[in-house]
Design a protein around this motif. Sequence first.
Motif, PDB file in Angstrom:
ATOM      1  N   ARG B  76      10.808  -7.388  -3.626  1.00  0.00           N
ATOM      2  CA  ARG B  76      10.040  -8.449  -2.705  1.00  0.00           C
ATOM      3  C   ARG B  76      10.877  -9.248  -1.652  1.00  0.00           C
ATOM      4  NH1 ARG B  76       4.321  -7.791  -3.492  1.00  0.00           N
ATOM      5  NH2 ARG B  76       3.695  -6.843  -5.289  1.00  0.00           N
ATOM      6  N   GLN B  81       8.999  -9.672   1.540  1.00  0.00           N
ATOM      7  CA  GLN B  81       7.566 -10.254   1.262  1.00  0.00           C
ATOM      8  C   GLN B  81       7.879 -11.436   0.649  1.00  0.00           C
ATOM      9  OE1 GLN B  81       5.123  -7.199  -0.604  1.00  0.00           O
ATOM     10  NE2 GLN B  81       6.988  -5.889  -0.460  1.00  0.00           N
ATOM     11  N   PHE B 111      11.112   1.446   6.005  1.00  0.00           N
ATOM     12  CA  PHE B 111      11.025   1.451   4.474  1.00  0.00           C
ATOM     13  C   PHE B 111       9.788   2.414   4.052  1.00  0.00           C
ATOM     14  CE2 PHE B 111      13.511  -2.460   4.824  1.00  0.00           C
ATOM     15  CZ  PHE B 111      14.218  -2.675   3.551  1.00  0.00           C
ATOM     16  N   MET B 113       7.723   2.246   0.435  1.00  0.00           N
ATOM     17  CA  MET B 113       7.778   1.713  -0.855  1.00  0.00           C
ATOM     18  C   MET B 113       6.418   2.260  -1.611  1.00  0.00           C
ATOM     19  SD  MET B 113       7.765  -2.269  -1.747  1.00  0.00           S
ATOM     20  CE  MET B 113       7.724  -2.890  -3.269  1.00  0.00           C
ATOM     21  N   PHE B 115       4.355   1.439  -4.951  1.00  0.00           N
ATOM     22  CA  PHE B 115       3.947   0.411  -5.745  1.00  0.00           C
ATOM     23  C   PHE B 115       3.734   0.813  -7.310  1.00  0.00           C
ATOM     24  CE2 PHE B 115       3.653  -1.458  -1.689  1.00  0.00           C
ATOM     25  CZ  PHE B 115       3.817  -3.008  -2.038  1.00  0.00           C
ATOM     26  N   ASN B 117       1.198   0.513  -9.060  1.00  0.00           N
ATOM     27  CA  ASN B 117       0.221   1.191  -9.283  1.00  0.00           C
ATOM     28  C   ASN B 117      -0.439   2.020  -8.207  1.00  0.00           C
ATOM     29  OD1 ASN B 117      -0.447  -0.730  -7.228  1.00  0.00           O
ATOM     30  ND2 ASN B 117      -1.811  -2.122  -8.317  1.00  0.00           N
ATOM     31  N   ALA B 119      -0.989   1.473  -5.228  1.00  0.00           N
ATOM     32  CA  ALA B 119      -1.810   0.668  -4.155  1.00  0.00           C
ATOM     33  C   ALA B 119      -2.322   1.562  -3.149  1.00  0.00           C
ATOM     34  CB  ALA B 119      -0.744  -0.201  -3.390  1.00  0.00           C
ATOM     35  N   LEU B 120      -3.134   2.536  -3.346  1.00  0.00           N
ATOM     36  CA  LEU B 120      -3.654   3.197  -2.366  1.00  0.00           C
ATOM     37  C   LEU B 120      -4.977   2.554  -1.733  1.00  0.00           C
ATOM     38  CD1 LEU B 120      -3.901   6.891  -4.199  1.00  0.00           C
ATOM     39  CD2 LEU B 120      -1.990   6.024  -2.237  1.00  0.00           C
ATOM     40  N   LEU B 121      -5.261   2.897  -0.749  1.00  0.00           N
ATOM     41  CA  LEU B 121      -6.396   1.975   0.037  1.00  0.00           C
ATOM     42  C   LEU B 121      -7.789   2.538  -0.540  1.00  0.00           C
ATOM     43  CD1 LEU B 121      -4.732   1.964   3.635  1.00  0.00           C
ATOM     44  CD2 LEU B 121      -4.721   0.105   1.626  1.00  0.00           C
ATOM     45  N   THR B 122      -8.601   1.857  -1.182  1.00  0.00           N
ATOM     46  CA  THR B 122      -9.432   2.500  -1.960  1.00  0.00           C
ATOM     47  C   THR B 122     -10.766   3.138  -1.437  1.00  0.00           C
ATOM     48  OG1 THR B 122     -10.050   0.284  -2.498  1.00  0.00           O
ATOM     49  CG2 THR B 122      -9.254   1.370  -4.435  1.00  0.00           C
ATOM     50  N   ASP B 123     -10.709   2.619  -0.026  1.00  0.00           N
ATOM     51  CA  ASP B 123     -12.036   2.712   0.769  1.00  0.00           C
ATOM     52  C   ASP B 123     -11.478   4.159   1.585  1.00  0.00           C
ATOM     53  OD1 ASP B 123     -10.085   1.588   2.378  1.00  0.00           O
ATOM     54  OD2 ASP B 123     -11.626   0.861   3.584  1.00  0.00           O
ATOM     55  N   LEU B 124     -10.559   4.694   1.437  1.00  0.00           N
ATOM     56  CA  LEU B 124      -9.966   6.109   2.242  1.00  0.00           C
ATOM     57  C   LEU B 124      -9.610   7.140   1.257  1.00  0.00           C
ATOM     58  CD1 LEU B 124      -7.524   4.438   4.638  1.00  0.00           C
ATOM     59  CD2 LEU B 124      -9.877   4.853   5.061  1.00  0.00           C
ATOM     60  N   PHE B 132      -2.658   7.049   7.055  1.00  0.00           N
ATOM     61  CA  PHE B 132      -2.645   5.813   7.565  1.00  0.00           C
ATOM     62  C   PHE B 132      -1.569   5.079   8.320  1.00  0.00           C
ATOM     63  CE2 PHE B 132      -2.520   0.953   6.957  1.00  0.00           C
ATOM     64  CZ  PHE B 132      -3.683   0.806   7.279  1.00  0.00           C
ATOM     65  N   ARG B 181       2.412   9.108   0.870  1.00  0.00           N
ATOM     66  CA  ARG B 181       2.419   8.038   1.904  1.00  0.00           C
ATOM     67  C   ARG B 181       3.432   7.281   2.350  1.00  0.00           C
ATOM     68  NH1 ARG B 181      -1.846   3.102   0.604  1.00  0.00           N
ATOM     69  NH2 ARG B 181      -0.188   2.494  -0.480  1.00  0.00           N
TER      70      ARG B 181
END
Lengths: 257, 295
Positions: B76, B81, B111, B113, B115, B117, B119-124, B132, B181
């Motif tokens: 990070r 970040q 970059f 990255m 993650f 877990n 970190a996929l966008l859960t509404d897509l 994306f 992604r």
Amino acid sequence: MTALFREIYNAVTEFLRTFGAFQLFFLRLLRHSPGMLVSRFDLVVMQVFNSGALSLVIIMVSGLFVGGVLGLQGYSNLSRFNAEDWTGVAAAFGLVKELGPVITALLFAGRAGTALTSEIGLMKATDQLSAMEMMAVNPVRRVLVPRFLGGVIAMPLLAAIFSAVGMFGAHLVGVEMFGVDVGSFWQQIQLTVELDDVKEGIFKSIVFGVAASLIAVWEGYNAIPTAEGVGRATTRTVVITAIAVLVFDFMITAAMI
Amino acid sequence: MLCYAGPASLARAQTSAEEQTRNTVNEISDNLIEIHDLKFSRGHRAIFDGLNLVIKRGQVTALMGPSGTGKTTLLRLITRQLIPEHGTIHVDGVDISTLNMSELYRLRQRFGMLFQNGALLTDLNVFENVAFPLREHTKLTNRLIRHVVLTKLHAVGLRGAADMMPAELSGGMARRVALARAMVMDPDILIYDEPFVGLDPISMGVIVRLVRRMNDALGITSVIVSHDVAEVSTVADCSFLISHGKVAASGSPDELRLAKSDLVRQFMHGMADGPVAFHFDAPGYEEQLLGRDAE
């Protein structure tokens, strides 16, 4: 005594810091809003659907019963003065100027506001917002602004629907149940309720929409990224929005009378 | 020099003037990320205390260390970040602390990255998750986006899952989608945060092969944060072992395995006792069980 003063000082300082951050956050949302409305209107429309269309059932059912209660109370009290023809007017004033915007905002906070807070909080807890930052996408612009605008747009529409359905509820009780003359019921409303009364309701619903949406996205964005943190943020959304709506309602009413 | 964990100035001091000039030229092109005298704390706890580290271009570099040593925090910091309290981080020669937001976002487009877990966008759905970054940063036609996304999904073996939602994916599948992604914008640097955690052996093998294949086929630089010694050893060119806020050891996985340091031996061989204590600081066991507090 010194400890007490220190605690008060710390609490005031913390409040001012949070309030300042809240205002800056609001300005950030406003700064990105015009661009989002122009370039990504599709995202805003989707959020109007999520906050507005998905709240329609609870708004319409509540509006129907609130209108019905106003009809009952109006008829019951006005008939003592042989003024039952004014039942519609009493209901209309109550709905358009006060209960429509206020109850809609409270229901909005409970249905759409909590959904916004928990959704954003969970996105934070599962690194979705960090992932966006790493993809060079500003999460404030991409996630928060459409949700904020969606709530601001949806709220006056929901308040209008609430008032309209409420009037239908008052009509059912006053006209269909108690036999108030239908012509008198609606004509008194037409003659008495003025455009300024409607404008007051619209203005209130816009202010409440901004407040409810802003508090919801703020709480979600600043939630501690744990299950407990998101739960607490969701609770705060409802409590703070309810208080803010009632305080703003008093202030606006006092200013407009 | 395969791995290097000291400030560039110290390394250069050991060479002759002629070699220094030659090495400097080489280092400008070879060092993609340079971290110098990094200090960072959380509360009163120092996470990094004068950390120096160089990540070479084109290699797979592993950042290893016991849990809680700040490996993810380091990622990070590298991607800004988080902001260090002291020290500098250069990415491709640029001090990232000097960048404004638009410059930082431009850098981050280089970059990718992955993650921990996903970190996929859960509404897509899967397709839209991979698409994306393209939709946000390019003006490609839908047809072209479809081609690029399906190519990347094919590379991770999940072209058939394009219509699935993130909630329908297993942990390994979610991480492969996140990898697709991460590389959809053809980044220069791919960062993996604990890519092997919680995966079954098959998924783990797939991810290990993908990391190596992506790095070599695309000519990128990969940085892996992990404490899975076995998996990292099969894929990394160079490893840094981080402990107590500094680089405790660096070298190829084989070099680390043969190291004499107690800390390195404890970590590389998974020994319970050693410099890293199993028990967190606590009062005496007997005293706590039978002493006054027990009442």
